[in-house]
Design a protein around this motif. Sequence first.
Motif, mmCIF file in Angstrom:
data_model
loop_
_atom_site.group_PDB
_atom_site.id
_atom_site.type_symbol
_atom_site.label_atom_id
_atom_site.label_comp_id
_atom_site.label_asym_id
_atom_site.label_seq_id
_atom_site.Cartn_x
_atom_site.Cartn_y
_atom_site.Cartn_z
ATOM 1 N N GLY A 96 0.776 -1.235 0.000
ATOM 2 C CA GLY A 96 0.000 0.000 0.000
ATOM 3 C C GLY A 96 0.807 1.284 0.000
ATOM 4 N N PHE A 97 2.130 1.192 -0.139
ATOM 5 C CA PHE A 97 2.943 2.403 -0.187
ATOM 6 C C PHE A 97 2.822 3.054 -1.559
ATOM 7 N N ILE A 98 2.942 4.379 -1.585
ATOM 8 C CA ILE A 98 2.906 5.131 -2.840
ATOM 9 C C ILE A 98 4.322 5.191 -3.391
ATOM 10 N N VAL A 99 4.545 4.536 -4.525
ATOM 11 C CA VAL A 99 5.861 4.485 -5.159
ATOM 12 C C VAL A 99 5.928 5.593 -6.205
ATOM 13 N N LEU A 100 6.935 6.442 -6.101
ATOM 14 C CA LEU A 100 7.082 7.553 -7.039
ATOM 15 C C LEU A 100 7.771 7.138 -8.335
ATOM 16 N N ASN A 101 8.552 6.057 -8.279
ATOM 17 C CA ASN A 101 9.263 5.575 -9.466
ATOM 18 C C ASN A 101 8.963 4.099 -9.642
ATOM 19 N N GLU A 102 8.013 3.791 -10.497
ATOM 20 C CA GLU A 102 7.659 2.380 -10.741
ATOM 21 C C GLU A 102 8.821 1.650 -11.409
ATOM 22 N N VAL A 103 9.621 2.402 -12.165
ATOM 23 C CA VAL A 103 10.814 1.848 -12.804
ATOM 24 C C VAL A 103 12.021 2.551 -12.181
ATOM 25 N N PRO A 104 12.969 1.788 -11.629
ATOM 26 C CA PRO A 104 14.141 2.422 -11.009
ATOM 27 C C PRO A 104 14.925 3.239 -12.032
ATOM 28 N N LYS A 105 15.595 4.284 -11.546
ATOM 29 C CA LYS A 105 16.416 5.118 -12.421
ATOM 30 C C LYS A 105 17.818 5.210 -11.849
ATOM 31 N N LYS A 106 18.756 5.652 -12.671
ATOM 32 C CA LYS A 106 20.133 5.782 -12.211
ATOM 33 C C LYS A 106 20.234 6.981 -11.295
ATOM 34 N N GLY A 107 20.821 6.754 -10.128
ATOM 35 C CA GLY A 107 21.059 7.817 -9.157
ATOM 36 C C GLY A 107 22.551 8.016 -8.950
ATOM 37 N N ALA A 108 22.897 8.731 -7.909
ATOM 38 C CA ALA A 108 24.299 8.981 -7.583
ATOM 39 C C ALA A 108 24.945 7.733 -6.999
ATOM 40 N N ASP A 109 26.251 7.735 -6.985
ATOM 41 C CA ASP A 109 27.055 6.723 -6.298
ATOM 42 C C ASP A 109 26.856 5.315 -6.856
ATOM 43 N N ASN A 110 26.646 5.215 -8.184
ATOM 44 C CA ASN A 110 26.504 3.929 -8.873
ATOM 45 C C ASN A 110 25.317 3.112 -8.351
ATOM 46 N N LYS A 111 24.171 3.773 -8.199
ATOM 47 C CA LYS A 111 22.987 3.107 -7.666
ATOM 48 C C LYS A 111 21.804 3.250 -8.617
ATOM 49 N N LEU A 112 20.954 2.214 -8.607
ATOM 50 C CA LEU A 112 19.599 2.332 -9.142
ATOM 51 C C LEU A 112 18.754 2.794 -7.975
ATOM 52 N N VAL A 113 17.839 3.732 -8.212
ATOM 53 C CA VAL A 113 17.054 4.290 -7.114
ATOM 54 C C VAL A 113 15.575 4.380 -7.469
ATOM 55 N N ALA A 114 14.768 4.387 -6.423
ATOM 56 C CA ALA A 114 13.332 4.631 -6.521
ATOM 57 C C ALA A 114 12.911 5.237 -5.188
ATOM 58 N N PHE A 115 11.860 6.038 -5.217
ATOM 59 C CA PHE A 115 11.418 6.740 -4.011
ATOM 60 C C PHE A 115 9.997 6.362 -3.635
ATOM 61 N N LEU A 116 9.726 6.423 -2.335
ATOM 62 C CA LEU A 116 8.383 6.247 -1.792
ATOM 63 C C LEU A 116 7.884 7.613 -1.341
ATOM 64 N N HIS A 117 6.641 7.928 -1.649
ATOM 65 C CA HIS A 117 6.070 9.227 -1.308
ATOM 66 C C HIS A 117 5.941 9.380 0.200
ATOM 67 N N PRO A 118 6.333 10.539 0.723
ATOM 68 C CA PRO A 118 6.228 10.773 2.166
ATOM 69 C C PRO A 118 4.804 10.644 2.728
ATOM 70 N N LYS A 119 3.793 10.843 1.884
ATOM 71 C CA LYS A 119 2.413 10.700 2.364
ATOM 72 C C LYS A 119 2.137 9.291 2.872
#
Length: 133
Positions: A96-119
């Motif tokens: 039930g979490f709100i995922v902001l990135n359904e597909v991971p993207k390249k972030g800093a420090d050689n990472k794939l990243v995705a975020f969960l909405h603070p709500k």
Amino acid sequence: MRKIEHIGIAVKDLEVSNLVFEKLFGVPAYKFEEVQSEGVTTSFFMNGPNKIELLAATSPESPIAKFLEKKGEGIHHIAFDVEDIVSEINRLKGEGFIVLNEVPKKGADNKLVAFLHPKSTNGVLIELCQEIK
């Protein structure tokens, strides 16, 4: 989620903030990186086993610029290391979490990243990080 990967701190001026954190930790930043897709420049500090990421906006439209305008400098997100980011995104969506990135993207420090909405996480922006192999 295996561990806290880093804590992200939004700053107005990366150079000034780097000096503050260098004095605080007694060591200089070990890495600097621009993430064009997010409109930020970052620096990383180690403090024992803990990593701190400073983030400064490179454009007024970036999420960090908007965060700074709304809330000022301070903790922006907590990032967690995950083994399989796609599986973790699906698991969290199912919970039930709100995922902001359904597909991971390249972030800093050689990472794939995705975020969960603070709500959906009691007001805390959560980042999922997977090392790119």
